[in-house]
Design a protein around this motif. Structure first.
Motif, PDB file in Angstrom:
ATOM      1  N   HIS A  46       4.231   6.403   8.595  1.00  0.00           N
ATOM      2  CA  HIS A  46       3.815   7.256   7.578  1.00  0.00           C
ATOM      3  C   HIS A  46       4.655   7.660   6.142  1.00  0.00           C
ATOM      4  CE1 HIS A  46       0.293   7.152  10.206  1.00  0.00           C
ATOM      5  NE2 HIS A  46       0.847   7.769  11.133  1.00  0.00           N
TER       6      HIS A  46
ATOM      7  N   ALA B  36     -10.486  -2.602  18.600  1.00  0.00           N
ATOM      8  CA  ALA B  36     -11.915  -2.346  18.465  1.00  0.00           C
ATOM      9  C   ALA B  36     -12.536  -3.445  18.278  1.00  0.00           C
ATOM     10  CB  ALA B  36     -12.115  -1.383  17.267  1.00  0.00           C
ATOM     11  N   ALA B  37     -11.721  -4.443  17.843  1.00  0.00           N
ATOM     12  CA  ALA B  37     -12.440  -5.878  17.413  1.00  0.00           C
ATOM     13  C   ALA B  37     -12.042  -6.687  18.614  1.00  0.00           C
ATOM     14  CB  ALA B  37     -11.635  -6.433  16.145  1.00  0.00           C
ATOM     15  N   GLY B  38     -11.487  -6.216  19.625  1.00  0.00           N
ATOM     16  CA  GLY B  38     -11.422  -6.986  20.932  1.00  0.00           C
ATOM     17  C   GLY B  38     -10.457  -7.991  20.708  1.00  0.00           C
TER      18      GLY B  38
ATOM     19  N   SER C  70       0.823  -1.143  -0.176  1.00  0.00           N
ATOM     20  CA  SER C  70      -0.075  -0.144  -0.132  1.00  0.00           C
ATOM     21  C   SER C  70       1.087   1.230   0.052  1.00  0.00           C
ATOM     22  CB  SER C  70      -0.825   0.083   1.197  1.00  0.00           C
ATOM     23  OG  SER C  70      -1.636  -0.916   1.484  1.00  0.00           O
TER      24      SER C  70
ATOM     25  N   GLY D  68      -0.169   3.948   1.334  1.00  0.00           N
ATOM     26  CA  GLY D  68      -0.033   4.424   2.755  1.00  0.00           C
ATOM     27  C   GLY D  68      -1.242   3.687   3.515  1.00  0.00           C
ATOM     28  N   GLY D  69      -1.285   3.944   4.759  1.00  0.00           N
ATOM     29  CA  GLY D  69      -2.434   3.044   5.636  1.00  0.00           C
ATOM     30  C   GLY D  69      -2.154   1.694   5.589  1.00  0.00           C
ATOM     31  N   ALA D  70      -0.819   0.946   5.487  1.00  0.00           N
ATOM     32  CA  ALA D  70      -0.931  -0.292   5.666  1.00  0.00           C
ATOM     33  C   ALA D  70      -1.390  -0.898   6.545  1.00  0.00           C
ATOM     34  CB  ALA D  70       0.592  -0.611   5.145  1.00  0.00           C
TER      35      ALA D  70
ATOM     36  N   GLU E 132      -5.858   0.684  16.668  1.00  0.00           N
ATOM     37  CA  GLU E 132      -7.024   1.129  17.151  1.00  0.00           C
ATOM     38  C   GLU E 132      -8.072   0.389  16.519  1.00  0.00           C
ATOM     39  OE1 GLU E 132      -7.689   5.271  16.299  1.00  0.00           O
ATOM     40  OE2 GLU E 132      -9.819   4.880  16.119  1.00  0.00           O
ATOM     41  N   VAL E 133      -7.797  -0.420  15.492  1.00  0.00           N
ATOM     42  CA  VAL E 133      -8.767  -1.290  14.342  1.00  0.00           C
ATOM     43  C   VAL E 133      -8.640  -2.684  15.290  1.00  0.00           C
ATOM     44  CG1 VAL E 133      -8.986  -2.591  12.346  1.00  0.00           C
ATOM     45  CG2 VAL E 133      -8.258  -0.124  12.355  1.00  0.00           C
TER      46      VAL E 133
ATOM     47  N   ASN F 270      -2.699   3.319  14.351  1.00  0.00           N
ATOM     48  CA  ASN F 270      -3.862   3.319  13.720  1.00  0.00           C
ATOM     49  C   ASN F 270      -4.224   1.819  13.551  1.00  0.00           C
ATOM     50  OD1 ASN F 270      -4.259   5.958  13.371  1.00  0.00           O
ATOM     51  ND2 ASN F 270      -2.994   5.888  11.187  1.00  0.00           N
TER      52      ASN F 270
ATOM     53  N   VAL G 226      -8.510  -8.612  11.426  1.00  0.00           N
ATOM     54  CA  VAL G 226      -9.963  -8.697  12.037  1.00  0.00           C
ATOM     55  C   VAL G 226     -10.791  -9.506  11.346  1.00  0.00           C
ATOM     56  CG1 VAL G 226     -11.909  -7.254  12.730  1.00  0.00           C
ATOM     57  CG2 VAL G 226      -9.727  -6.349  12.945  1.00  0.00           C
TER      58      VAL G 226
ATOM     59  N   GLN H  71      -7.437  -4.817   9.299  1.00  0.00           N
ATOM     60  CA  GLN H  71      -8.850  -4.990   8.706  1.00  0.00           C
ATOM     61  C   GLN H  71      -8.600  -6.399   8.575  1.00  0.00           C
ATOM     62  OE1 GLN H  71     -11.759  -3.138   7.658  1.00  0.00           O
ATOM     63  NE2 GLN H  71     -12.374  -4.929   8.306  1.00  0.00           N
TER      64      GLN H  71
ATOM     65  N   ILE I 140      -3.626   0.029   8.743  1.00  0.00           N
ATOM     66  CA  ILE I 140      -5.014  -0.012   8.929  1.00  0.00           C
ATOM     67  C   ILE I 140      -5.584  -1.481   7.876  1.00  0.00           C
ATOM     68  CG2 ILE I 140      -7.243   1.063   8.255  1.00  0.00           C
ATOM     69  CD1 ILE I 140      -5.802   3.855   8.767  1.00  0.00           C
ATOM     70  N   LYS I 141      -5.042  -1.463   6.873  1.00  0.00           N
ATOM     71  CA  LYS I 141      -5.389  -2.438   5.876  1.00  0.00           C
ATOM     72  C   LYS I 141      -5.183  -3.912   6.291  1.00  0.00           C
ATOM     73  CE  LYS I 141      -5.601  -3.725   0.922  1.00  0.00           C
ATOM     74  NZ  LYS I 141      -5.150  -3.310  -0.429  1.00  0.00           N
TER      75      LYS I 141
END
Lengths: 280, 122
Positions: free
Chosen positions: B117, B81-83, B46, B48-50, B77-78, B74, B59, B56, B52-53
């Protein structure tokens, strides 16, 4: 008339040149588009009359029920969205405000909200109207700030407008030169300098902009950038010497054209050449 | 329990990858039936945002724990959030990290870095 000052890398002399040319003019506007680290105002120390926050749009799914189709998550090339536990998470600092997620959401649950990314300071320093773009740390793109500064209808177009560009040849530089009538390429007298000069030279050619070069930090020895300009038929507008007096004034954040008679003469003469070339 | 580990190679013995978001592969390991499965990390390339992806994908693979040497804010955080719990790996051996995890010897990852980043890690 809008005159953009650019170079392939930082520290070549864009701010030195644009600040001094603006100061040497009877009346002018100086626009600092190097929004990631604007330092034109360190020289001008303008009296700031106006501050405008600049905001972009970012998506928000707050309070809405997301069906979890993930079309937006898969679409976002910057991966600014994630779908966890039935909820959409938006990473605002990564979003590039393209608005694609809003267009694609089949349920239309996404809305847009403003996010401040920086500001524009407008002020006066004697004969120069000073506009400074400031991008907040961590923001991905300063383009909205540059756009706002250059589209400002209050710009006085009868006087020269000097656009101090960000270094390099990437999108922020393209945005800064887009509306320019003339481009000045600043170059150092080294092979590395030639490489950087070539980057901005290719860019202004691509944009079809009339241009000329100013050779900075000139020594008595052979100047590879001068040879490059001669080879490519780039008009050399002037040369600035590799000079302790100029460097000292500049590092003390003084405007050479204002405090030294010698440099006032040099930059005034350079300004005349630039105006003549740009008017062609 | 299903766990995930960012790894450099897609075969055992694999070594733990220093990066979470840009790891080439993830090892998905089932501690009950002791089965290993390697999945390619689509986020590695990616722009950017590798993190987060990659998070995801982690998760979505319904794991319960992530074992990693480090993790950006980041991605964390993901994952949180999924526990999913994040544990800090010790050393680069996947086998010994799995053993340590099974024996309760891995600690939860508490230092979450603010992300590189595009600036690269050390």
């Amino acid at each position: 008339m809008k005159i953009a000052v650019l170079s392939g890398k930082g520290g070549t002399g864009k701010t030195l040149l644009s600040v001094n040319l603006a100061a040497a003019a009877e009346s002018s506007t100086y626009i600092d588009c190097d929004v990631e680290e604007p330092n034109g105002l360190l020289f001008f120390k303008p009296q700031v009359l106006e501050t405008e926050d600049i905001a972009v749009k970012v998506p928000s799914a707050k309070g809405r029920i997301c069906i979890g189709c993930r079309i937006c998550v898969d679409f976002c090339k910057f991966n600014a969205l994630a779908h966890v536990n039935g909820r959409l998470k938006v990473f605002e600092n990564i979003c590039h405000s393209c608005g694609g997620c809003l267009l694609l959401c089949p349920e239309h649950i996404l809305t847009e909200k403003d996010k401040v990314i920086g500001k524009v300071l407008r002020g006066i320093a004697d004969n120069v109207a000073v506009h400074t773009g400031v991008l907040n740390i961590g923001e991905p793109s300063g383009i909205p700030i540059i756009k706002r500064m250059l589209s400002n209808s209050e710009l006085v177009h009868t006087d020269p407008i000097f656009i101090d560009c960000p270094p390099g040849s990437a999108c922020t530089v393209m945005e800064s030169i887009k509306e320019a009538d003339y481009c000045i390429l600043v170059a150092e007298p080294t092979l590395f300098g030639v490489h950087n000069l070539n980057m901005v030279y290719e860019l202004v050619k691509l944009f079809g902009k009339p241009h000329g070069a100013v050779l900075n930090k000139c020594l008595e020895t052979v100047n590879p950038s001068e040879i490059f300009c001669e080879d490519k038929n780039i008009s050399i507008l002037g040369k600035l010497p590799f000079d302790r007096e100029l460097a000292t004034l500049n590092s003390n954040a003084l405007i050479a054209a204002r405090v030294s008679a010698k440099y006032r003469a040099l930059f005034s003469s350079l300004l005349r050449i630039v105006k003549r070339e740009a008017a062609l | 329990m299903k766990i995930a580990i960012p790894v450099e190679d897609q075969c055992i013995p694999a070594s733990v990858c220093a990066s979470f978001g840009r790891a080439p592969y993830f090892l998905i390991y089932d501690t009950e039936d002791q089965e290993s499965r390697f999945v390619g990390n689509q986020a590695a390339s990616s722009q950017g945002g590798a993190g987060i992806k990659a998070a995801q994908a982690i998760v979505d693979s319904r794991i319960q724990a992530l074992l990693t040497p480090r993790c950006g804010e980041n991605a964390a955080e993901v994952i949180r959030a999924a526990g999913i719990k994040i544990y800090k790996t010790a050393g680069t051996s996947v086998t010994s990290n799995i053993n340590d995890f099974n024996n309760g010897r891995l600690e939860e990852l508490t230092e979450i870095h603010s992300g590189f980043h595009g600036r690269g890690g050390e």
